[in-house]
Design a protein around this motif. Structure first.
Motif, PDB file in Angstrom:
ATOM      1  N   PRO A 107      -1.367  32.070   5.420  1.00  0.00           N
ATOM      2  CA  PRO A 107      -0.270  32.758   4.923  1.00  0.00           C
ATOM      3  C   PRO A 107       0.911  32.109   4.553  1.00  0.00           C
ATOM      4  CG  PRO A 107      -1.121  33.929   6.959  1.00  0.00           C
ATOM      5  CD  PRO A 107      -1.520  32.512   6.990  1.00  0.00           C
ATOM      6  N   THR A 108       1.896  32.463   3.550  1.00  0.00           N
ATOM      7  CA  THR A 108       2.970  31.935   3.305  1.00  0.00           C
ATOM      8  C   THR A 108       4.037  33.072   3.139  1.00  0.00           C
ATOM      9  OG1 THR A 108       2.721  32.055   1.100  1.00  0.00           O
ATOM     10  CG2 THR A 108       2.026  29.782   1.901  1.00  0.00           C
ATOM     11  N   PRO A 109       5.237  33.047   3.665  1.00  0.00           N
ATOM     12  CA  PRO A 109       6.337  33.966   3.710  1.00  0.00           C
ATOM     13  C   PRO A 109       6.579  34.649   2.260  1.00  0.00           C
ATOM     14  CG  PRO A 109       6.985  31.834   4.578  1.00  0.00           C
ATOM     15  CD  PRO A 109       5.573  31.927   4.462  1.00  0.00           C
ATOM     16  N   PRO A 110       7.384  35.646   2.028  1.00  0.00           N
ATOM     17  CA  PRO A 110       7.911  36.023   0.996  1.00  0.00           C
ATOM     18  C   PRO A 110       8.739  34.846   0.372  1.00  0.00           C
ATOM     19  CG  PRO A 110       8.081  37.921   2.651  1.00  0.00           C
ATOM     20  CD  PRO A 110       7.476  36.732   3.315  1.00  0.00           C
ATOM     21  N   SER A 111       8.616  35.076  -0.963  1.00  0.00           N
ATOM     22  CA  SER A 111       9.380  33.833  -1.691  1.00  0.00           C
ATOM     23  C   SER A 111       9.541  34.345  -3.047  1.00  0.00           C
ATOM     24  CB  SER A 111       8.521  32.585  -1.562  1.00  0.00           C
ATOM     25  OG  SER A 111       7.619  32.637  -2.444  1.00  0.00           O
ATOM     26  N   GLY A 117       4.942  37.756  -0.083  1.00  0.00           N
ATOM     27  CA  GLY A 117       4.173  36.429   0.760  1.00  0.00           C
ATOM     28  C   GLY A 117       2.770  36.407  -0.122  1.00  0.00           C
ATOM     29  N   THR A 118       1.964  35.446   0.693  1.00  0.00           N
ATOM     30  CA  THR A 118       0.718  35.292   0.457  1.00  0.00           C
ATOM     31  C   THR A 118      -0.146  35.360   1.534  1.00  0.00           C
ATOM     32  OG1 THR A 118       0.341  33.003   0.705  1.00  0.00           O
ATOM     33  CG2 THR A 118       1.145  33.727  -1.601  1.00  0.00           C
ATOM     34  N   SER A 119      -1.472  36.152   1.367  1.00  0.00           N
ATOM     35  CA  SER A 119      -2.261  36.041   2.437  1.00  0.00           C
ATOM     36  C   SER A 119      -3.739  35.610   1.741  1.00  0.00           C
ATOM     37  CB  SER A 119      -2.579  37.656   2.659  1.00  0.00           C
ATOM     38  OG  SER A 119      -3.557  37.869   3.559  1.00  0.00           O
ATOM     39  N   GLN A 120      -4.314  34.781   2.329  1.00  0.00           N
ATOM     40  CA  GLN A 120      -5.279  34.001   1.940  1.00  0.00           C
ATOM     41  C   GLN A 120      -5.248  33.328   0.585  1.00  0.00           C
ATOM     42  OE1 GLN A 120      -7.709  35.023   4.696  1.00  0.00           O
ATOM     43  NE2 GLN A 120      -9.146  33.408   4.089  1.00  0.00           N
ATOM     44  N   GLY A 121      -4.033  33.025   0.595  1.00  0.00           N
ATOM     45  CA  GLY A 121      -3.553  32.335  -0.759  1.00  0.00           C
ATOM     46  C   GLY A 121      -3.387  33.519  -1.848  1.00  0.00           C
ATOM     47  N   TYR A 308       4.163  39.631   7.561  1.00  0.00           N
ATOM     48  CA  TYR A 308       4.148  40.296   6.259  1.00  0.00           C
ATOM     49  C   TYR A 308       2.737  40.595   5.775  1.00  0.00           C
ATOM     50  CZ  TYR A 308       3.843  35.148   5.922  1.00  0.00           C
ATOM     51  OH  TYR A 308       3.603  34.091   6.255  1.00  0.00           O
ATOM     52  N   VAL A 309       1.916  39.876   6.277  1.00  0.00           N
ATOM     53  CA  VAL A 309       0.340  40.057   5.746  1.00  0.00           C
ATOM     54  C   VAL A 309      -0.286  41.333   6.217  1.00  0.00           C
ATOM     55  CG1 VAL A 309      -0.281  37.759   5.440  1.00  0.00           C
ATOM     56  CG2 VAL A 309      -0.865  38.824   7.669  1.00  0.00           C
ATOM     57  N   MET A 310       0.375  41.915   7.354  1.00  0.00           N
ATOM     58  CA  MET A 310       0.102  43.247   7.802  1.00  0.00           C
ATOM     59  C   MET A 310       0.892  44.330   7.477  1.00  0.00           C
ATOM     60  SD  MET A 310      -1.970  44.568  10.361  1.00  0.00           S
ATOM     61  CE  MET A 310      -1.975  46.193  10.933  1.00  0.00           C
ATOM     62  N   VAL A 311       2.248  44.027   7.556  1.00  0.00           N
ATOM     63  CA  VAL A 311       3.112  45.159   7.269  1.00  0.00           C
ATOM     64  C   VAL A 311       3.102  45.859   5.764  1.00  0.00           C
ATOM     65  CG1 VAL A 311       5.574  45.663   7.191  1.00  0.00           C
ATOM     66  CG2 VAL A 311       4.461  44.596   9.241  1.00  0.00           C
ATOM     67  N   TYR A 312       3.186  44.767   4.906  1.00  0.00           N
ATOM     68  CA  TYR A 312       3.271  45.418   3.561  1.00  0.00           C
ATOM     69  C   TYR A 312       2.019  46.245   3.115  1.00  0.00           C
ATOM     70  CZ  TYR A 312       7.485  42.640   2.560  1.00  0.00           C
ATOM     71  OH  TYR A 312       8.726  42.249   2.741  1.00  0.00           O
ATOM     72  N   PRO A 313       0.849  45.625   3.404  1.00  0.00           N
ATOM     73  CA  PRO A 313      -0.269  46.246   2.761  1.00  0.00           C
ATOM     74  C   PRO A 313      -0.401  47.888   3.800  1.00  0.00           C
ATOM     75  CG  PRO A 313      -1.140  44.193   3.148  1.00  0.00           C
ATOM     76  CD  PRO A 313       0.609  44.351   3.478  1.00  0.00           C
TER      77      PRO A 313
END
Lengths: 340, 577, 340
Positions: A107-111, A117-121, A308-313
């Motif tokens: 994952p990459t953080p929000p940008s 951010g990204t999850s699994q790209g 972020y990969v968990m919280v936003y969704p």
């Protein structure tokens, strides 16, 4: 009597609207502040879904833009452009593929480029926004079909009674003998396996329809049994009304009152059911814009630094569900004859 | 009264969430996997999860020497001789070897084990390749009527001296390595018959032909000669304990627990807290980002990988519905689109190998020269490889089909096995690069369920797929013949036929001379580079993570042919401090 | 009464038959090769696909295949489940008690606490406690099981480390289980019966999070229904009469109002058990709990037809028995109901 003046008609309509807005259930609903908040949020989600092409604009060079025939992303936001209309009303399938920032699973953080951010790209923001669209699309289709099917079958079952009723009710018993989720899973896996390459929405729609109509049919049947005995139905029948006409004009509208609030509630629960399925790895292919698999991606990255990969969704799904439940519950209560 | 109730419930809650946890004991190895174990019957073992348990409960005649996959050493055999021009193998068996049931191993047990595999030879099992060596066909007696009891009985026999004798219909250079496969373990004949397995005689052999043994009684109550015996097996755990009567060195680890934990996050946490010594860690990215550098975690990197995967470019697509317009008009492809070598080379130059290694393999990947693991005999590192080169790709696309490909473009429909993230990613990379070359080039990617994929690809209906091959036994033939021969298993998927290559591959099957075979495989590899029937996907480099108190895990001892890929060793070679 | 029970239970074989025909018919959507794929796991094994089809008779027509399944089922052989690596019957015997243990542990608090809080909420309508409980209800309603489960897992296991994250017992106890005498098959209960309180406590620790997940999601329903019924009952004529007679407030509330309100909770209790069974499908998957739900998801995903059929039969029994029990219980509480 050849020409009817227009003015009275509109005033009549307006007063009907006013009647509706001041009817007891609606008044009760309007007084419920939480329900109103829920409705506003639900409408917001609806808007997000509709304006997904503007909110999460496909980036330059994407297949989505290519298939829209657009040369720049700005065209999507310009109402004077044909692209705007096509993107909003007939977006090509490639637009529902979540934009991929990289092929790395980390994952990459929000940008700037990926706001959540990204999850699994995959771009989480794009996935959630376009996912809202997918969810509403399916939800409306599924609820629409199940409601119509349920009302028709329920009305027939209740109105005619006898062996038809018996047959339908026993069939529903059989359907209910398997947990809905299991039946859905079985149907989807089998439909997908037997029709490789099929549009992923079709098995989902079919499976949810098969498991969904029976609930409405039961409610409508009960209502029909009640209204059938009412005097005006008898009156209509004695005036020579034929059965289908009778069902359609007199019995069904009355039964709808209890089915419709449930349908609105279902508009909120069906997407959650679909999300749960893709969480289990069923339904949509990886990378298709919808919510469940974004939560599924998060399963492998639960540490706090990947919040972020968990919280936003999760927040998106919970908020959506909350909104529909606040509104739908209040609506159901408002129309529930017991609490009226 | 209410207060008391509240207080006591709080106390109970306190006891329940107490954090004190017993760390894993020194004599216990805890392993967590996501998948289940299908069977513990060697005869039905044809997957790594089953193999990883079976290879520790049972033993084979020969096994790989340490980490080598080229050298074999005796295990339940003590020595062997090859005679009759490579068609007779005579094994001396180890004495004083006990099964878990207490029975002593004799030649009758070995004979029974192999005959049982040949008799049943269920379609789901891996016995087809031992049947190929011993009977000359991969089928069982139901499918191939030429197989008689006499034929099976004669193929493997005990002589008067108590030696085990195999008689092969023709030379098979891979025969010994086939014997090292866990599926060819020696089972306890008396025990098996007692619990209701095949009686080992002609009397009831017909009833057992083709029988699926995954759920056999022997799978429920295994008895082998291995260093560990099964204690219990339930829905989510397998427990094994060191076998007191083991003939070899007493293992340091007494208890082994294999737990089934489908949730990756749960496995990671258990591992980081020391509740599990080894876990299925979810691939390199997860190991490097989430486990590496954490206290108590040791990473072993640079391990050999024995899977070979490739894009298949089908030269004779047998499903019109996958071809679009079926013509080179930009909206489809002709069925023989890939029969032009220029198209194949253009595709091979379009795949970004470096990006795949960087993004998918976290920077640790290796481009191989041929579809054979680089650790295998016969691998030739000197053959050239393709690189990502848009200029070359463009040049070849312009040359392909008399320039029509470049002028009119094409639409190609490709499919990957639903759920396979590496395959999907590889296809997305290829798609991106090819579509960037020419706006008239289009690739549609779609997932397909495995069940559908298997058959469609086998029937030659899929224009382009990605599949891999993992070794059944450590012989180059297992890969080279499978991928490159027009009689090979994968031929219907690629429809690439080269008479010269076919000849070389047959020649390599007929000799046991290693130098000759290596030369032949080099020739095949070179020809395959020129003809480019496949796009070779870079091979990932193996990586494992283990708790620091576990000893005996290293790149030096890691054998890729061991099914227990968590350490690449048998359990008996591990210890804890 | 006996007559009623016998008549209801006689439905079980019929429902089973109908369900199995339905499922076997669904498998006929697949080609023989696709069905054969359900028996293998690797590309290697696919080489033998034709042999599998022949040996298992997968290319035979529907009546033949169904007849074969029926025959072996009647003789007590439900086939082999690829997903569990065990015969179907053994799998059910191993796993069903685990699911029952989880369901019992969840259902009892749900009903007790749901009824208690529902009453409380109704008696203190619109006061602070009622407001708090209503928020809880909406939240409970709105949290999808899979999102809640993952959040709990991340917080209590990943972040705080208070609770175990997966499985049924700690590693140290895995061996000890083998020495227990199994009376019920439910691990926690059996441990208690054997006097092994340490194991029982361990089992309980592992059950907390799955049970909590189910509890939060399901208790909201009971609470809400109880509250509504209680409110209705409190305003009914006979409660008012009772009050007018000067009976103490507490007696009126508990004896008269609550008794009546409980009626529909009983019906709901039946639904609840069935809902918990399907809720456990996702919960068991998240927490790797070796129950029946986790198995059925795996089987359906792998096209493990014998397993799916076995589950369907089991489900038919559970659903019919539970609904019969509910009806009987209803009759016991409400003397107006007659079983005829």
């Amino acid at each position: 009597m050849t020409s009817v003046p227009a003015a009275p008609a509109t005033s009549q309509r307006r007063s009907r609207l006013r009647d509706f807005l001041t009817s007891r259930p609606i008044l009760k609903l309007r007084r419920n502040r939480l329900a109103m908040v829920g409705m506003v949020i639900a409408l917001l989600f609806l808007l997000i879904g509709f304006f997904a092409p503007i909110i999460a604009r496909p980036s330059a060079g994407s297949n989505c833009l290519r298939d829209l025939g657009a040369s720049s992303p700005q065209q999507v936001a310009n109402p004077l452009d044909r692209v705007f209309w096509q993107a909003h009303f007939a977006a090509p399938a490639t637009c529902y593929a979540i934009e991929r920032e990289s092929f790395s699973p980390v994952p990459t953080p929000p940008s700037e480029t990926a706001r959540f951010g990204t999850s699994q790209g995959y771009d989480i923001f794009y996935g959630l926004v376009w996912g809202t669209r997918t969810m509403f699309k399916l939800s409306f289709i599924i609820v629409g079909i199940t409601l119509v099917l349920g009302v028709i079958i329920g009305a027939i079952s209740g109105f005619y009674g006898g062996w038809i009723d018996n047959l339908i009710q026993r069939f529903i018993d059989v359907l209910f003998a398997l947990p809905g989720l299991v039946l859905t899973i079985i149907l989807i896996t089998f439909l997908k396996a037997s029709n490789p390459g099929i549009d992923p929405s079709l098995p989902i729609i079919l499976a949810f329809t098969v498991t969904g109509w029976a609930g409405y049919a039961r409610i409508v049947r009960g209502d029909v049994l009640r209204t059938r005995q009412l005097e005006y139905v008898d009156a209509a029948r004695s005036l020579g009304a034929r059965d289908p006409r009778l069902i359609l004009k007199h019995v069904v509208p009355n039964s709808l009152a209890s089915a419709l609030p449930i349908a609105i509630l279902d508009l909120g629960t069906v997407p959650l059911g679909i999300a749960a399925l893709s969480f289990l790895g069923l339904g949509f292919p990886t990378g298709y814009a919808e919510w469940g698999q974004l939560v599924d991606f998060a399963r492998a990255w639960l540490q706090p630094q990947y919040w972020y990969v968990m919280v936003y969704p999760a927040a998106f799904i919970i908020l959506f569900s909350l909104a529909f439940n606040l509104f739908g519950d209040a609506l159901r209560d408002a129309y529930d004859p017991k609490t009226r | 009264m209410k207060k008391v109730a509240l207080l006591s419930s709080l106390l109970v809650a306190g006891a329940l969430v107490g954090t004190a946890q017993a760390a894993v004991a020194k004599d216990t190895l805890v392993v967590q996997w996501s998948s289940d174990v299908p069977t513990l019957d060697p005869s039905a073992t044809y997957d790594t999860a089953s193999g990883a348990i079976v290879e520790n409960l049972y033993e084979t005649l020969v096994t790989y020497k340490g980490a080598s996959i080229r050298e074999l050493e005796p295990l339940l055999a003590t020595k062997w001789t090859i005679s009759n021009g490579g068609r007779t193998y005579t094994f001396d068996l180890r004495k004083n070897v006990k099964f878990h049931s207490g029975n002593t191993m004799t030649c009758a047990d070995a004979e029974y084990s192999f005959e049982r595999n040949l008799v049943t030879n269920a379609a789901e099992s891996g016995n087809w390749f031992i049947a190929e060596s011993l009977l000359g066909t991969g089928s069982n007696a139901n499918d191939d009527k030429s197989i008689t009891w006499a034929k099976i009985d004669k193929a493997v026999e005990c002589n008067r001296a108590g030696q085990l004798v195999f008689t092969l219909p023709k030379v098979d250079p891979a025969f010994l390595s086939k014997l090292a496969y866990a599926g060819q373990s020696i089972v306890d004949r008396q025990h098996a018959i007692r619990i209701g397995e095949w009686k080992g005689t002609e009397a009831d052999w017909r009833n057992w032909i083709g029988k699926d043994l995954q759920g056999s009684n022997l799978s429920k109550q295994p008895s082998g000669t291995g260093a560990y015996r099964l204690v219990r097996r339930d829905a989510n755990a397998i427990l094994a304990q060191a076998f007191d009567g083991y003939w070899g060195k007493k293992p340091a680890i007494k208890n082994v627990i294999i737990q089934r934990v489908p949730e990756l996050a749960a496995r990671q946490q258990a591992f980081l807290r020391g509740d599990a010594d080894l876990i299925e860690a979810g691939g390199r990215a997860n190991i490097e980002e989430q486990l590496k550098g954490k206290p108590g975690v040791v990473i072993v990197d640079g391990l050999p990988n024995t899977v070979a995967s490739a894009f298949f470019m089908n030269q004779n697509i047998k499903d019109a519905s996958r071809l679009g317009s079926g013509k080179l008009d930009g909206r489809g492809i002709p069925a023989n689109f890939f029969s032009d070598v220029n198209v194949r080379r253009a595709f091979a130059y379009s795949f970004n190998y470096a990006q795949y290694i960087r993004d998918v393999q976290n920077g640790k990947g290796k481009q191989r020269t041929m579809l054979l693991p680089d650790s295998f005999p016969g691998y030739d590192a000197k053959i050239k490889t393709y690189t990502y080169d848009p200029k070359q790709a463009e040049a070849y696309f312009k040359r392909a089909w008399g320039g029509n490909v470049w002028r009119n473009g094409f639409t190609l429909n490709v499919a990957y096995r639903a759920g396979s993230v590496p395959a999907q990613t590889a296809m997305e990379i290829l798609k991106k690069n090819i579509e960037a070359l020419n706006p008239k080039f289009r690739i549609n990617i779609q997932p397909k369920e495995w069940s559908a994929m298997l058959n469609d690809s086998k029937a030659g209906k899929e224009p382009m797929i990605i599949i891999g091959w993992a070794p059944d036994y450590a012989d180059p033939d297992n890969f080279m013949y499978t991928f490159y021969s027009s009689n090979g298993y994968y031929f219907p998927r690629s429809n690439w036929k080269d008479a010269q290559v076919d000849k070389w591959l047959e020649q390599a099957r007929e000799t046991t001379n290693t130098a000759t075979r290596n030369r032949l495989y080099s020739l095949v590899g070179q020809r395959a580079y020129e003809q480019s029937p496949y796009i070779l996907i870079p091979a990932g480099v193996g990586i494992i993570a283990h708790r620091d108190n576990l000893l005996g895990v290293s790149a030096r001892t890691y054998n890729p042919m061991i099914s227990f890929s968590d350490t690449g060793t048998l359990w008996r070679d591990l210890s804890k401090k | 009464m006996l007559n009623f029970i016998v008549r209801r239970l006689a439905q079980i074989p019929l429902v089973m038959l109908a369900l199995s025909v339905l499922i076997v018919a669904l498998t006929m959507l697949l080609t023989p090769a696709q069905r054969a794929a359900g028996y293998i796991r690797s590309d290697q094994q696919a080489a033998q696909l034709e042999r599998i089809i022949r040996e298992r008779g997968l290319d035979q027509p529907f009546p033949v295949q169904y007849g074969k399944w029926l025959q072996s089922t009647l003789s007590g052989d439900l086939g082999f489940s690829k997903a569990s690596g065990q015969p179907v019957l053994d799998t059910i015997i191993d796993r069903l008690p685990n699911t029952i243990e989880l369901t019992l542990l969840t259902a009892i608090p749900i009903i007790l606490i749901g009824v208690w809080l529902g009453t409380l909420s109704a008696l203190h309508k619109d006061r602070f406690i009622d407001q708090v409980l209503r928020v809880f209800v909406v939240l409970g309603y709105s949290l999808p099981t899979f999102v809640l489960g993952i959040i709990l897992l991340a917080v209590f296991y990943g972040y705080l480390g208070w609770l175990p994250g997966a499985g049924q017992v700690e590693v140290v106890n895995q061996f000890a289980i083998g020495d227990l005498r199994r009376y019920t098959g439910m691990l926690g209960v059996d441990a208690l019966l054997n006097g092994r309180f340490d194991i029982a406590l361990d089992v309980l620790r592992h059950l907390i999070m799955p049970a909590l997940t189910l509890f939060i999601v399901s208790s909201a329903t009971i609470l809400k229904v109880m509250r509504n019924n209680m409110l209705e009952a409190l305003t009914s004529d006979y409660v008012r009469t009772a009050r007018a007679k000067g009976l103490p407030e507490r007696t009126v509330n508990l004896k008269h109002a609550r008794r009546n309100a409980l009626l529909s909770v009983i019906t709901l209790g039946g639904f609840l058990i069935i809902n918990l069974l399907s809720g456990s499908i996702i919960t068991e998957t998240i927490f790797a709990y070796p129950g029946i739900g986790q198995w059925v998801v795996q089987s359906a995903l792998q096209l493990d037809v014998p397993a799916v059929l076995g589950f369907a039969l089991l489900s038919a029994i559970i659903v019919v028995v539970v609904s019969t029990l509910t009806d009987i219980l209803y009759g016991v509480v409400d003397p107006r109901v007659r079983f005829d």
